[in-house]
Structure formats: C-alpha cells, structure tokens
Design a protein around this motif. Structure first.
Motif, PDB file in Angstrom:
ATOM      1  N   THR A  42       0.795  -1.230   0.000  1.00  0.00           N
ATOM      2  CA  THR A  42       0.000   0.000   0.000  1.00  0.00           C
ATOM      3  C   THR A  42       0.830   1.284   0.000  1.00  0.00           C
ATOM      4  O   THR A  42       0.477   2.249   0.665  1.00  0.00           O
ATOM      5  N   TYR A  43       1.941   1.285  -0.735  1.00  0.00           N
ATOM      6  CA  TYR A  43       2.684   2.531  -0.909  1.00  0.00           C
ATOM      7  C   TYR A  43       1.903   3.427  -1.849  1.00  0.00           C
ATOM      8  O   TYR A  43       1.389   2.976  -2.867  1.00  0.00           O
ATOM      9  N   THR A  44       1.793   4.688  -1.496  1.00  0.00           N
ATOM     10  CA  THR A  44       1.067   5.642  -2.317  1.00  0.00           C
ATOM     11  C   THR A  44       2.054   6.675  -2.864  1.00  0.00           C
ATOM     12  O   THR A  44       3.214   6.704  -2.484  1.00  0.00           O
ATOM     13  N   GLY A  45       1.559   7.527  -3.721  1.00  0.00           N
ATOM     14  CA  GLY A  45       2.393   8.589  -4.274  1.00  0.00           C
ATOM     15  C   GLY A  45       3.005   8.193  -5.604  1.00  0.00           C
ATOM     16  O   GLY A  45       2.656   7.183  -6.208  1.00  0.00           O
ATOM     17  N   ARG A  46       3.920   8.999  -6.014  1.00  0.00           N
ATOM     18  CA  ARG A  46       4.556   8.864  -7.333  1.00  0.00           C
ATOM     19  C   ARG A  46       5.226   7.512  -7.512  1.00  0.00           C
ATOM     20  O   ARG A  46       5.935   7.040  -6.632  1.00  0.00           O
ATOM     21  N   HIS A  47       4.985   6.897  -8.647  1.00  0.00           N
ATOM     22  CA  HIS A  47       5.646   5.645  -9.027  1.00  0.00           C
ATOM     23  C   HIS A  47       5.951   5.755 -10.511  1.00  0.00           C
ATOM     24  O   HIS A  47       5.057   5.713 -11.345  1.00  0.00           O
ATOM     25  N   ASP A  48       7.232   5.929 -10.835  1.00  0.00           N
ATOM     26  CA  ASP A  48       7.646   6.144 -12.230  1.00  0.00           C
ATOM     27  C   ASP A  48       7.653   4.867 -13.047  1.00  0.00           C
ATOM     28  O   ASP A  48       7.620   4.924 -14.277  1.00  0.00           O
ATOM     29  N   ALA A  49       7.751   3.719 -12.378  1.00  0.00           N
ATOM     30  CA  ALA A  49       7.780   2.420 -13.062  1.00  0.00           C
ATOM     31  C   ALA A  49       8.908   2.358 -14.093  1.00  0.00           C
ATOM     32  O   ALA A  49       8.712   1.952 -15.226  1.00  0.00           O
ATOM     33  N   THR A  50      10.097   2.751 -13.646  1.00  0.00           N
ATOM     34  CA  THR A  50      11.266   2.717 -14.525  1.00  0.00           C
ATOM     35  C   THR A  50      12.330   1.807 -13.927  1.00  0.00           C
ATOM     36  O   THR A  50      12.354   1.584 -12.706  1.00  0.00           O
ATOM     37  N   PRO A  51      13.238   1.310 -14.756  1.00  0.00           N
ATOM     38  CA  PRO A  51      14.359   0.520 -14.227  1.00  0.00           C
ATOM     39  C   PRO A  51      15.206   1.315 -13.232  1.00  0.00           C
ATOM     40  O   PRO A  51      15.687   0.756 -12.250  1.00  0.00           O
ATOM     41  N   GLU A  53      14.155   3.592 -11.105  1.00  0.00           N
ATOM     42  CA  GLU A  53      13.433   3.610  -9.834  1.00  0.00           C
ATOM     43  C   GLU A  53      13.597   2.268  -9.123  1.00  0.00           C
ATOM     44  O   GLU A  53      13.823   2.217  -7.905  1.00  0.00           O
ATOM     45  N   LEU A  54      13.506   1.189  -9.877  1.00  0.00           N
ATOM     46  CA  LEU A  54      13.686  -0.153  -9.319  1.00  0.00           C
ATOM     47  C   LEU A  54      15.079  -0.294  -8.718  1.00  0.00           C
ATOM     48  O   LEU A  54      15.233  -0.768  -7.587  1.00  0.00           O
ATOM     49  N   GLN A  55      16.098   0.130  -9.443  1.00  0.00           N
ATOM     50  CA  GLN A  55      17.472   0.019  -8.939  1.00  0.00           C
ATOM     51  C   GLN A  55      17.679   0.869  -7.690  1.00  0.00           C
ATOM     52  O   GLN A  55      18.355   0.448  -6.750  1.00  0.00           O
ATOM     53  N   ALA A  56      17.094   2.060  -7.663  1.00  0.00           N
ATOM     54  CA  ALA A  56      17.208   2.929  -6.489  1.00  0.00           C
ATOM     55  C   ALA A  56      16.601   2.259  -5.259  1.00  0.00           C
ATOM     56  O   ALA A  56      17.176   2.310  -4.166  1.00  0.00           O
ATOM     57  N   LEU A 111      10.389   7.566  -5.189  1.00  0.00           N
ATOM     58  CA  LEU A 111       9.953   6.431  -4.393  1.00  0.00           C
ATOM     59  C   LEU A 111      10.968   6.028  -3.338  1.00  0.00           C
ATOM     60  O   LEU A 111      10.617   5.820  -2.174  1.00  0.00           O
ATOM     61  N   ASP A 112      12.235   5.902  -3.704  1.00  0.00           N
ATOM     62  CA  ASP A 112      13.231   5.454  -2.739  1.00  0.00           C
ATOM     63  C   ASP A 112      13.324   6.411  -1.555  1.00  0.00           C
ATOM     64  O   ASP A 112      13.456   5.990  -0.410  1.00  0.00           O
TER      65      ASP A 112
END
Length: 178
Positions: A42-51, A53-56, A111-112
């Motif tokens: 249930t994390y809310t807010g901005r989610h860029d859905a990019t590699p 962001e995932l790595q961060a 996100l991070d």
C-alpha cells in the motif's frame, strides 16, 4: 495493538523489502515486480515504473537492514540522518483507506526517498517505545533475514514459516539420531 496501523504497515513493508534481497529469484527483479510490491504494501504517491526507480529501491535494502537491526541509540542516529537528508517535514494526512497518519515527505518525491522516510518515521515509534527487541535476525542457522515480531507474547523467532519448519525438521532428525 502495539503500534499504529501505519507504523505496522511501514515496518512490515520495510522487512519485506529487506528480506527480498536473499529471496530466490529476487522478488524485485522487474519493474512489474516493483509495481506489485508497492500495491501489496500500500505505498502511495509517485511511481515512475522505470528501471532506474527499481534500482534505487533495491540499493536501499542494505541501509534499511542496518537500521532495522541496529541497537536503539544507533538506530536513533540513523533515523535522524535519514530524515535530515530527505528534509522531512511531518504532516498529518488522510487518504485511501488510511485515517489521519503522518507523512513526512511529499508524495511527488522519488519512491526510494519516500520509502526511507516512511521506514524512518515508523522506527521513531519503535525507538520511543523502546521496542527494538521486536526486530531481530531470523533464528534459523542458514538465514540472515529480519524478523518483525508484532505478537503479544514476543514469540516469533523465524522470518517465515519455511525457516521455522526447516528448523523443526532438523531438530526432529537430530533427536531421532540421538
């Protein structure tokens, strides 16, 4: 209830994130996995859905593990550093299924950064309540994951049922040999 709902949720999400490091076939292997993780916790807010962001987010795991397993005074220092770096400004917010609770960073921040701040804010409650013993390493000999014990009787020793069962089978076999 030991902690507020948002503190429980943030602690459980942080433990799940930290423990995903050692899980077979990293549960945060793809951007889609990250999206599923954010939905599940249930994390809310901005989610860029990019590699990127995932790595961060994946890079956060060691620092969060250090925080979760730190001694109380050390944890307080880590929390203060994390919140200062993020320039956290606690504010009461209400959204989705959550009643009034504290967010300390804007939902548009990366996100991070939001994960670090939410974990740090949850750890404030743990530190203030002197409940650091609720966080520990898994008691299984071959596991280094984190255990979050929210039980009343403080009886949780294993990070998962798998570890608990594996240890019980090993103990049974050792008794049978003897």
């Amino acid at each position: 209830m030991l902690f507020t709902d948002d503190t429980d949720a943030a602690l459980q999400a942080a433990v799940a994130l930290v423990n995903s490091t050692d899980a077979p076939g990293d549960p945060l292997g793809t951007v889609e996995d990250l999206s599923a993780f954010l939905t599940a916790w249930t994390y809310t807010g901005r989610h860029d859905a990019t590699p990127a962001e995932l790595q961060a987010l994946r890079r956060l795991r060691p620092a969060l593990k250090d925080l979760l397993l730190a001694e109380r005074d050390e944890a307080a220092g880590i929390v203060n550093t994390m919140l200062a770096r993020a320039r956290a400004l606690p504010q009461l917010q209400r959204h989705d299924q959550w009643d009034w609770h504290v967010h300390a960073v804007d939902p548009d921040h990366p996100l991070d950064e939001r994960v670090v701040v939410e974990t740090a804010m949850a750890m404030i409650d743990v530190i203030r309540a002197d409940e650091m013993s609720r966080l520990a390493r898994c008691a299984a000999d071959d596991c280094d994951d984190v255990v979050l014990d929210l039980s009343r009787n403080r009886s949780r020793r294993y990070c998962s049922t798998t570890c608990g069962n594996r240890e019980a089978v090993a103990a049974y076999r050792a008794r049978q040999k003897a």
